[in-house]
Design an enzyme around this catalytic site. Sequence first.
Site, PDB file in Angstrom:
ATOM      1  N   ASP A  55       0.784  -1.242   0.000  1.00 29.15           N
ATOM      2  CA  ASP A  55       0.000   0.000   0.000  1.00 29.15           C
ATOM      3  C   ASP A  55       0.816   1.293   0.000  1.00 29.15           C
ATOM      4  O   ASP A  55       0.482   2.249   0.710  1.00 29.15           O
ATOM      5  CB  ASP A  55      -0.958   0.019   1.206  1.00 29.15           C
ATOM      6  CG  ASP A  55      -1.840  -1.213   1.297  1.00 29.15           C
ATOM      7  OD1 ASP A  55      -1.892  -1.975   0.319  1.00 29.15           O
ATOM      8  OD2 ASP A  55      -2.453  -1.423   2.357  1.00 29.15           O
ATOM      9  N   LYS A 124      -7.119  -4.323  -2.829  1.00 34.21           N
ATOM     10  CA  LYS A 124      -7.716  -4.956  -1.657  1.00 34.21           C
ATOM     11  C   LYS A 124      -8.512  -3.933  -0.857  1.00 34.21           C
ATOM     12  O   LYS A 124      -8.302  -2.716  -0.990  1.00 34.21           O
ATOM     13  CB  LYS A 124      -6.661  -5.611  -0.761  1.00 34.21           C
ATOM     14  CG  LYS A 124      -5.706  -4.647  -0.058  1.00 34.21           C
ATOM     15  CD  LYS A 124      -4.687  -5.414   0.778  1.00 34.21           C
ATOM     16  CE  LYS A 124      -3.711  -4.481   1.483  1.00 34.21           C
ATOM     17  NZ  LYS A 124      -4.316  -3.651   2.528  1.00 34.21           N
ATOM     18  N   CYS A 159      -2.107  -2.545   8.311  1.00 34.41           N
ATOM     19  CA  CYS A 159      -1.950  -3.585   7.290  1.00 34.41           C
ATOM     20  C   CYS A 159      -0.696  -4.428   7.482  1.00 34.41           C
ATOM     21  O   CYS A 159      -0.716  -5.640   7.249  1.00 34.41           O
ATOM     22  CB  CYS A 159      -1.970  -2.958   5.904  1.00 34.41           C
ATOM     23  SG  CYS A 159      -3.569  -2.188   5.510  1.00 34.41           S
TER      24      CYS A 159
END
Length: 251
Positions: A55, A124, A159
């Site tokens: 990310d 995602k 995450c």
Amino acid sequence: KEEREMRRAFRAVGGLKRRVRCYSTEAVSVSNTEKQNAFDIPRLSPDNCVFFICDVQKRFRSIIKGFPSVIHSSEMLLRASPVFNVPVIVTEQYPRSLGHTVPELEALIQQLERETKNIHVFDKTTFTMCTDPINSLLSSPSFSSRRNVIMSGIEAHVCILQTTLSLVKNNYKVHLLADGISSTRWSERAIALDRLKQIGNPSDDSKGGVIISSTESILFQLLHDAKSPSFKKIFEIIKLQRPPEELPYPM
């Protein structure tokens, strides 16, 4: 009088030496055990690992602490991937809202997509990278021997943490790059890395574990030998200009 004091001093030193020898023997015994455990842990190699980049997206640039260092670490992994033939899994968290991967990395990703089959990009919404498509990829025959995950990205307390817990549960060794992982707040980064560090790294290779490392250290571990034909290319990657402010090592 001076002679008596000297003898007492020698006797005291002699007793101290005996105690030191005793403690040293115990220390050597512990040290040998620790060394044995260390030797039980298989060494990283290009054929037993996979790179994860989590990310590193446009929207986060202004709010993540030390974001240039995260980009730099991720860039090193991307550039090292074709040299070592190590696959890379890249995720983007809800890119419709948060934007795609930063341009500095996107250009490299597109180049790897053209030149190799070793780059895999996934959208995602979950906070773990271990989505069904990624789990399916990791279960495929070409990934079956790759039980070491080397990870950079954000955020440490969201995450990165949840991805690591998912991987450890599935018996992966997770190598977290301290110079490539951050959060919006220093405190969240420190707490998350401390929590993950406490998981430890069992010497049993069939069990999951967590190792805090750095990008440069990992690249040298994969290289193994200065005589390696890959040395020159990897050394060029290591020499890439570093950001002015590097992320602090988690104490």
